[in-house]
Motif scaffolding. Sequence first.
Motif, PDB file in Angstrom:
ATOM      1  N   GLU A 173      49.835  28.389  42.492  1.00  9.60           N
ATOM      2  CA  GLU A 173      50.299  29.297  43.536  1.00  9.60           C
ATOM      3  C   GLU A 173      50.965  30.563  42.971  1.00  9.60           C
ATOM      4  O   GLU A 173      52.153  30.814  43.203  1.00  9.60           O
ATOM      5  CB  GLU A 173      51.253  28.570  44.486  1.00  9.60           C
ATOM      6  N   ASN A 177      38.406  31.264  49.929  1.00  5.69           N
ATOM      7  CA  ASN A 177      39.056  30.741  51.136  1.00  5.69           C
ATOM      8  C   ASN A 177      39.986  29.568  50.833  1.00  5.69           C
ATOM      9  O   ASN A 177      40.821  29.209  51.674  1.00  5.69           O
ATOM     10  CB  ASN A 177      38.002  30.314  52.161  1.00  5.69           C
ATOM     11  N   ARG A 178      39.852  28.976  49.651  1.00  4.46           N
ATOM     12  CA  ARG A 178      40.744  27.889  49.254  1.00  4.46           C
ATOM     13  C   ARG A 178      42.121  28.422  48.865  1.00  4.46           C
ATOM     14  O   ARG A 178      43.095  27.674  48.832  1.00  4.46           O
ATOM     15  CB  ARG A 178      40.146  27.119  48.087  1.00  4.46           C
ATOM     16  N   THR A 201      45.316  30.236  49.690  1.00  3.69           N
ATOM     17  CA  THR A 201      46.043  30.584  50.912  1.00  3.69           C
ATOM     18  C   THR A 201      47.444  31.137  50.662  1.00  3.69           C
ATOM     19  O   THR A 201      47.976  31.856  51.507  1.00  3.69           O
ATOM     20  CB  THR A 201      46.151  29.348  51.831  1.00  3.69           C
ATOM     21  N   LYS A 202      48.055  30.826  49.523  1.00  2.44           N
ATOM     22  CA  LYS A 202      49.429  31.240  49.265  1.00  2.44           C
ATOM     23  C   LYS A 202      49.541  32.402  48.274  1.00  2.44           C
ATOM     24  O   LYS A 202      50.648  32.764  47.866  1.00  2.44           O
ATOM     25  CB  LYS A 202      50.248  30.056  48.753  1.00  2.44           C
ATOM     26  N   GLN A 234      38.838  36.502  54.099  1.00  2.00           N
ATOM     27  CA  GLN A 234      39.999  36.247  54.932  1.00  2.00           C
ATOM     28  C   GLN A 234      41.076  37.314  54.704  1.00  2.00           C
ATOM     29  O   GLN A 234      40.995  38.106  53.753  1.00  2.00           O
ATOM     30  CB  GLN A 234      40.555  34.855  54.648  1.00  2.00           C
ATOM     31  N   ASN A 264      44.103  37.478  53.506  1.00  2.00           N
ATOM     32  CA  ASN A 264      44.916  37.587  52.285  1.00  2.00           C
ATOM     33  C   ASN A 264      44.156  38.221  51.119  1.00  2.00           C
ATOM     34  O   ASN A 264      44.707  38.380  50.034  1.00  2.00           O
ATOM     35  CB  ASN A 264      45.443  36.217  51.861  1.00  2.00           C
TER      36      ASN A 264
END
Length: 642
Positions: free
Chosen positions: A386, A434-435, A437-438, A470, A472
Motif C-alpha cells: 500500500e 483495478n486491484r 485501491t489504496k 478507475q 484513482n
Amino acid sequence: MSSPEDLAEKFGELPDEVMAELQNMLRIYNIDAEDLFFKWEEYCLKMGEDIKLNLKNITTFKDDAREQFEIEMRAKSKSAQAPAARGVQRTAKSTGDVFNMLDGLTPATPRSAGPSAAKRKLEKAGYETPLAERTSKLAVGSSPVGPGPGFRTPGAITSVPFRNRPDPGKVMEVYNPNIEIPELPLPGYPGYESRVQFAALIQAKNFGYKPMYQKLVAGSQVLDDRIEEYAVAIQKEHNIPNEDFCNPCSKLPEEVVVVGRIVTDVMESQKRSNEASLLLEASRGDGEGGRVRLDLSALKGYAFYPGMTVAFKAMNPTADKLLVKSVLTPPTYFGAGSKPSDMEEEFRKLAAGNFNVFIAAGPYTTDDNLDFEGLTELVDKIVETEPDAVFLSGPFIDTEHPKVKLGDFPVDMNNFSGYVLEDLFKEKITSQLNRITKSMVLLVPSTRDAVSKHVSFPQDRFQRKLLGLQPNVQLLTNPCMIALNEIQFGISSADILFHLNMQEVKASGKGIEMNTFHRLANYVISSSHFYPLFPAPEASQVGYTTPVDLQWMRLAEFPGNIKPDVLILSSKLPGTVKVVNGVVTINPGFMSTTRTAGTYAFMTVEPPTKILEEENIVPPPDDEFTLKHRIYNRARVEIRRI
C-alpha cells in the motif's frame, strides 16, 4: 589496429587475460577499439543486465560476436547470389502467388489444376482468419507488406520462464542506504486520499494537438528560438557584452563568442557520429542558418550530441573551420522550493510515516507471450504494501511486440467492444490496476503504445473511458511535470538516455564526467528539456521509430526552467539512480526485457522534519520566502529485480 591504450581508454583498467582477449577480437574482425566497445554495449543491452568485464563474460561475448559475424557473412553471401537466382526463376514454371498470400490457393499451372481444384481448396479453407504460422511467413520477408528484416517471430525467441527468472527481489542498487525503509503498509494507513495532493505543472490541454500536421516553417522556428534563447541565457550567466557575440560562419581572426546547435553530416544511419562529422549551425537571425565545421583539437576533452545548443569561445581565421578554444558552461537552473506553510502542511500529511512510491516502466512482458506476469507480480507487491503513489510508464500494449504485430492473441467475442487492442488492454492491464485501491496510480503513455490515439512525441494522455480506468488512476502526458504534495516529479517514457548514448560524441579529458548515466542525465537537466536530441534516431539505429513532432517540442521543456526534485527517465540501459545536478534521477529499467524479467524502483521519502527544524524561520507577512525541498537528502531509492 587499436593499441592497448585505446582499449584502456574505452574499457578502463582490465586484467591482462581480458585485455589479451579483446586485442585478439580486434585482429580477428579488423575493427578499432571504439567499434568493439559499441559491440560490447550492444551485448550488455541484449543480455538485459549489468555485466562485469571478466574472462568468463568476455568468452561468451566472443561467442556472441562470432555468431553475429557469421550471420552477416551469410546475409552478404545470399545478397551476392540473389541476381543469378532471380534469373533462373524467370524461366521456371509458376508455383503460385509471389508472397504466398493465398496460401497455395492459386493452381500451379492451368493444366495441372483446373477451377475444380481451386474450388475444393477454397471449400476446405473456408473464410477463416490466417493462422499465426501462416502470417509469420509473410511478416518476416523483405516485401513491403510485412515488418522489416529486424522483426522476430515468437517462435524464434528463447525466453526465460518467469518462475525461473534470476534473483527475484534482489536489490541491485541503493541510494541513501542510511535512510530506513518503514514497515509497509504503514500502521493505520488511511489510503492516498488524505496523504497525497496531486497538482499538474503543465497545461495538459496543449498536448491535444493534431499529430502529423507539422509545418516546416514552424519546426525550424522552434529550433531557431532555442538557439536565440540560449544565447540570451548565456549572456546573462557569463555577463558577456553584445559586441562579443559573432556569426560563427563569418571570418573571425580573433577569439569571440559564438552560439549555435551541434549537427552532424553523417549520411548513413548505421554509422555513428564522430569528431570529424560535427558542425555548428547558427540561427537564421544571427548567422543566416549557416553551418561551419568544428575543429576541437584545442579542447582537452569534450562531449556533444546532435541538437545540443552550445556556446563557444572560438576563432575562424579562414571562414571555413571554427577553431574551438573553450566551451562556456550552460546556464544555471534552480530547483523547486515551497513556502514554509506548505512544508508544515506536508509534515502534517505524513504524520503516519514516510512518503512511499513504486516506479516501473514497460514493456511489461517478454516477447514470447502476453501473460504480463511481471506486472501481476508488481501489483501483488503494491496491494500488499500500500504505497502512496505508483508511477507506471508505457509501453503497455507494445506495437513492437511480435504477437501484437501479428495479431496473435485470442479475442473474447462475448465481451468484444469493437476495439481489439483496447479490449486486450482492459483484459491484461486494467484488470490488474483495478486491484489497487489504496494508492494513487499515475499512467504515462509511450509512442509505442498500441492503444494511444496520439502517435507522436510530445504525447497526449490515454483515454480513461475507452480503457475502463478507475478514478484513482491519474492519466499523465508524455512528458509530464507534476507535484505530489511539495515533491516535484518530472517523467518521460521516451528513451532519451539510450538515444543520447547512441548519438553522443565524446573524448575523455578535464571536466568531462566519466559516469555514462550521470553524463547523459545531465544533458537533459542542463538543457531544461526532456528530449534535447535532434533529430531522433532512425529505426535502423535503435530498433523502432521515435516520431517527434518538432513543431510542438516546446511542450517537452521544463516548465519555467525549474528543475524537478525527482526525474524519472525510463530506459533500456541498466536501471540505476544518481543525484545529477541536484536532481534525484531514476532509471527504473524495463519491467521485462525481450527474454527475461527486469527491474523496477522503490522510493521512500522522509517528512521535511529536519528542514523545518534547521531553518526555524518565521516567514515574512507576504509568505514569499521558500525552502528548498532537498529530496536528495530525504529519499532512499532502491533498484529491485521483479
